[in-house]
Scaffold this motif. Structure first.
Motif, PDB file in Angstrom:
ATOM      1  N   MET A   1     -20.820 -28.218  30.301  1.00 29.48           N
ATOM      2  CA  MET A   1     -20.228 -27.023  30.947  1.00 29.48           C
ATOM      3  C   MET A   1     -18.855 -27.382  31.531  1.00 29.48           C
ATOM      4  O   MET A   1     -18.718 -28.392  32.208  1.00 29.48           O
ATOM      5  N   ASP A   2     -17.844 -26.564  31.224  1.00 23.71           N
ATOM      6  CA  ASP A   2     -16.549 -26.780  31.868  1.00 23.71           C
ATOM      7  C   ASP A   2     -16.135 -25.497  32.591  1.00 23.71           C
ATOM      8  O   ASP A   2     -16.856 -24.497  32.568  1.00 23.71           O
ATOM      9  N   LEU A   3     -14.962 -25.549  33.218  1.00 28.07           N
ATOM     10  CA  LEU A   3     -14.553 -24.395  34.027  1.00 28.07           C
ATOM     11  C   LEU A   3     -14.380 -23.130  33.192  1.00 28.07           C
ATOM     12  O   LEU A   3     -14.685 -22.030  33.643  1.00 28.07           O
ATOM     13  N   GLY A   4     -13.917 -23.299  31.946  1.00 27.56           N
ATOM     14  CA  GLY A   4     -13.737 -22.145  31.059  1.00 27.56           C
ATOM     15  C   GLY A   4     -15.060 -21.459  30.771  1.00 27.56           C
ATOM     16  O   GLY A   4     -15.163 -20.225  30.813  1.00 27.56           O
ATOM     17  N   GLU A   5     -16.091 -22.271  30.495  1.00 28.90           N
ATOM     18  CA  GLU A   5     -17.421 -21.680  30.225  1.00 28.90           C
ATOM     19  C   GLU A   5     -17.971 -21.005  31.479  1.00 28.90           C
ATOM     20  O   GLU A   5     -18.574 -19.934  31.411  1.00 28.90           O
ATOM     21  N   LEU A   6     -17.757 -21.664  32.627  1.00 24.10           N
ATOM     22  CA  LEU A   6     -18.237 -21.063  33.884  1.00 24.10           C
ATOM     23  C   LEU A   6     -17.554 -19.713  34.089  1.00 24.10           C
ATOM     24  O   LEU A   6     -18.199 -18.714  34.429  1.00 24.10           O
ATOM     25  N   GLU A   7     -16.247 -19.689  33.859  1.00 19.08           N
ATOM     26  CA  GLU A   7     -15.501 -18.444  34.052  1.00 19.08           C
ATOM     27  C   GLU A   7     -16.042 -17.350  33.130  1.00 19.08           C
ATOM     28  O   GLU A   7     -16.205 -16.201  33.542  1.00 19.08           O
ATOM     29  N   ARG A   8     -16.365 -17.733  31.900  1.00 21.33           N
ATOM     30  CA  ARG A   8     -16.914 -16.722  30.972  1.00 21.33           C
ATOM     31  C   ARG A   8     -18.259 -16.204  31.476  1.00 21.33           C
ATOM     32  O   ARG A   8     -18.577 -15.035  31.343  1.00 21.33           O
ATOM     33  N   ASP A   9     -19.066 -17.095  32.074  1.00 21.07           N
ATOM     34  CA  ASP A   9     -20.359 -16.670  32.629  1.00 21.07           C
ATOM     35  C   ASP A   9     -20.187 -15.698  33.797  1.00 21.07           C
ATOM     36  O   ASP A   9     -20.994 -14.817  34.031  1.00 21.07           O
ATOM     37  N   ILE A  10     -19.109 -15.930  34.571  1.00 20.59           N
ATOM     38  CA  ILE A  10     -18.923 -15.125  35.790  1.00 20.59           C
ATOM     39  C   ILE A  10     -18.365 -13.738  35.451  1.00 20.59           C
ATOM     40  O   ILE A  10     -18.689 -12.747  36.115  1.00 20.59           O
ATOM     41  N   SER A  32      -8.313 -28.430  36.842  1.00 21.63           N
ATOM     42  CA  SER A  32      -9.695 -28.804  36.521  1.00 21.63           C
ATOM     43  C   SER A  32      -9.927 -30.298  36.778  1.00 21.63           C
ATOM     44  O   SER A  32     -11.054 -30.762  36.768  1.00 21.63           O
ATOM     45  N   ASP A  33      -8.833 -31.055  37.015  1.00 26.53           N
ATOM     46  CA  ASP A  33      -8.968 -32.490  37.343  1.00 26.53           C
ATOM     47  C   ASP A  33      -8.880 -32.731  38.843  1.00 26.53           C
ATOM     48  O   ASP A  33      -8.788 -33.879  39.278  1.00 26.53           O
ATOM     49  N   ALA A  34      -8.864 -31.654  39.616  1.00 27.57           N
ATOM     50  CA  ALA A  34      -8.617 -31.811  41.060  1.00 27.57           C
ATOM     51  C   ALA A  34      -9.671 -32.691  41.727  1.00 27.57           C
ATOM     52  O   ALA A  34     -10.855 -32.605  41.412  1.00 27.57           O
ATOM     53  N   LEU A  37     -11.393 -29.873  46.569  1.00 28.50           N
ATOM     54  CA  LEU A  37     -11.809 -28.476  46.356  1.00 28.50           C
ATOM     55  C   LEU A  37     -11.717 -27.730  47.684  1.00 28.50           C
ATOM     56  O   LEU A  37     -12.358 -28.120  48.664  1.00 28.50           O
ATOM     57  N   PHE A  38     -10.901 -26.686  47.727  1.00 32.03           N
ATOM     58  CA  PHE A  38     -10.803 -25.814  48.897  1.00 32.03           C
ATOM     59  C   PHE A  38     -11.684 -24.594  48.667  1.00 32.03           C
ATOM     60  O   PHE A  38     -11.665 -24.007  47.578  1.00 32.03           O
ATOM     61  N   VAL A  39     -12.455 -24.236  49.698  1.00 30.21           N
ATOM     62  CA  VAL A  39     -13.383 -23.103  49.570  1.00 30.21           C
ATOM     63  C   VAL A  39     -13.104 -22.104  50.687  1.00 30.21           C
ATOM     64  O   VAL A  39     -13.339 -22.405  51.866  1.00 30.21           O
ATOM     65  N   ARG A 106     -21.892 -24.311  41.003  1.00 33.54           N
ATOM     66  CA  ARG A 106     -21.544 -24.756  39.643  1.00 33.54           C
ATOM     67  C   ARG A 106     -20.111 -25.286  39.581  1.00 33.54           C
ATOM     68  O   ARG A 106     -19.825 -26.236  38.861  1.00 33.54           O
ATOM     69  N   HIS A 107     -19.206 -24.681  40.345  1.00 37.84           N
ATOM     70  CA  HIS A 107     -17.852 -25.238  40.449  1.00 37.84           C
ATOM     71  C   HIS A 107     -17.924 -26.679  40.964  1.00 37.84           C
ATOM     72  O   HIS A 107     -17.246 -27.576  40.457  1.00 37.84           O
ATOM     73  N   ILE A 108     -18.744 -26.885  41.990  1.00 42.98           N
ATOM     74  CA  ILE A 108     -18.835 -28.227  42.595  1.00 42.98           C
ATOM     75  C   ILE A 108     -19.399 -29.219  41.569  1.00 42.98           C
ATOM     76  O   ILE A 108     -18.893 -30.328  41.415  1.00 42.98           O
ATOM     77  N   ASP A 109     -20.425 -28.797  40.825  1.00 44.46           N
ATOM     78  CA  ASP A 109     -21.011 -29.697  39.818  1.00 44.46           C
ATOM     79  C   ASP A 109     -19.978 -30.086  38.760  1.00 44.46           C
ATOM     80  O   ASP A 109     -19.914 -31.226  38.328  1.00 44.46           O
ATOM     81  N   ILE A 110     -19.184 -29.105  38.323  1.00 44.23           N
ATOM     82  CA  ILE A 110     -18.213 -29.373  37.251  1.00 44.23           C
ATOM     83  C   ILE A 110     -17.046 -30.221  37.762  1.00 44.23           C
ATOM     84  O   ILE A 110     -16.661 -31.202  37.146  1.00 44.23           O
ATOM     85  N   LEU A 111     -16.504 -29.853  38.924  1.00 41.11           N
ATOM     86  CA  LEU A 111     -15.308 -30.552  39.420  1.00 41.11           C
ATOM     87  C   LEU A 111     -15.650 -31.919  40.009  1.00 41.11           C
ATOM     88  O   LEU A 111     -14.838 -32.825  39.987  1.00 41.11           O
ATOM     89  N   ASP A 112     -16.861 -32.035  40.548  1.00 41.35           N
ATOM     90  CA  ASP A 112     -17.301 -33.290  41.179  1.00 41.35           C
ATOM     91  C   ASP A 112     -16.199 -33.845  42.095  1.00 41.35           C
ATOM     92  O   ASP A 112     -15.724 -34.983  41.902  1.00 41.35           O
ATOM     93  N   PRO A 113     -15.774 -33.052  43.090  1.00 42.64           N
ATOM     94  CA  PRO A 113     -14.602 -33.441  43.901  1.00 42.64           C
ATOM     95  C   PRO A 113     -14.894 -34.622  44.829  1.00 42.64           C
ATOM     96  O   PRO A 113     -16.045 -34.861  45.191  1.00 42.64           O
ATOM     97  N   ASP A 114     -13.829 -35.320  45.224  1.00 45.04           N
ATOM     98  CA  ASP A 114     -13.957 -36.395  46.224  1.00 45.04           C
ATOM     99  C   ASP A 114     -13.958 -35.810  47.635  1.00 45.04           C
ATOM    100  O   ASP A 114     -14.439 -36.435  48.573  1.00 45.04           O
TER     101      ASP A 114
END
Ligand code: URA
Length: 187
Positions: A1-10, A32-34, A37-39, A106-114
């Motif tokens: 799953m990448d951000l593009g697929e997530l966006e299509r799901d949303i 997508s390499d960030a 992550l700011f929420v 799902r954003h958090i899972d995909i980006l896996d931010p530091d």
């Protein structure tokens, strides 16, 4: 799953009543390499119109706080706990948060931010609860650095006052600038 697929799901989501009055879903913006992550809380009028988070007055402040620590919004990723605009910018309701935050997860899972930086009380309480962090109100946790360890390693959570708060209380600007320095320190 990448951000593009997530966006299509949303796209086309009708999980809560906010879909009825939105112009569009505001999924997120940035790299997508960030590593960071700011929420935020939820889109406002201008975000709803443009489909991009934090493009209104609060967004200009967010850009300036980022600039203060040498970052540009293209270096980070920005999303919200609720992806559609609540009418008249009211607070998001519990049910709306509950139904929408699967997308944030799902954003958090995909980006896996530091580093995750929740902005304001709604995003902060969601993120602190999600990771079983003992927090408190935004006024007691802003600028604090929490460490979360999980199977993938560890990452930091650094809650901030919502930038819009500084629109109403200019004294908060200096506090937020200092708190953003903590983000810079942990990156
Ligand atoms: N405030 C938020 O929390 N999010 C936005 O996208 C804009 C303003």
């Amino acid at each position: 799953m990448d951000l593009g697929e997530l966006e299509r799901d949303i796209r086309g989501c009708e999980r809560c009543k906010l879909h009825r009055k939105r112009a569009q879903i505001v999924v997120g913006d940035g790299s997508s390499d960030a590593d960071i992550l700011f929420v935020g809380e939820a889109p406002g009028r201008q975000e709803d119109r443009e489909g991009i988070p934090f493009v209104g007055r609060a967004g200009k402040l967010l850009d300036s706080f980022l600039d203060g620590i040498g970052l540009d919004r293209s270096d980070v990723y920005i999303t919200n706990i609720v992806l559609c605009r609540p009418p008249n910018n009211r607070d998001p309701e519990d049910e709306e948060i509950k139904r929408c935050t699967e997308y944030l997860d799902r954003h958090i899972d995909i980006l896996d931010p530091d580093v995750i930086v929740p902005l304001g009380s709604f995003a902060t309480s969601y993120i602190l609860d999600k990771y079983d962090l003992r927090g408190g109100s935004i006024s007691s946790v802003h600028g604090k650095v929490f460490t979360v360890s999980n199977l993938k390693g560890s990452f930091k959570v650094v809650p901030q006052y919502h930038p819009a708060a500084a629109l109403y209380n200019p004294d908060l600007k200096n506090i937020i600038c200092d708190d953003f320095e903590k983000v810079k320190e942990v990156v």
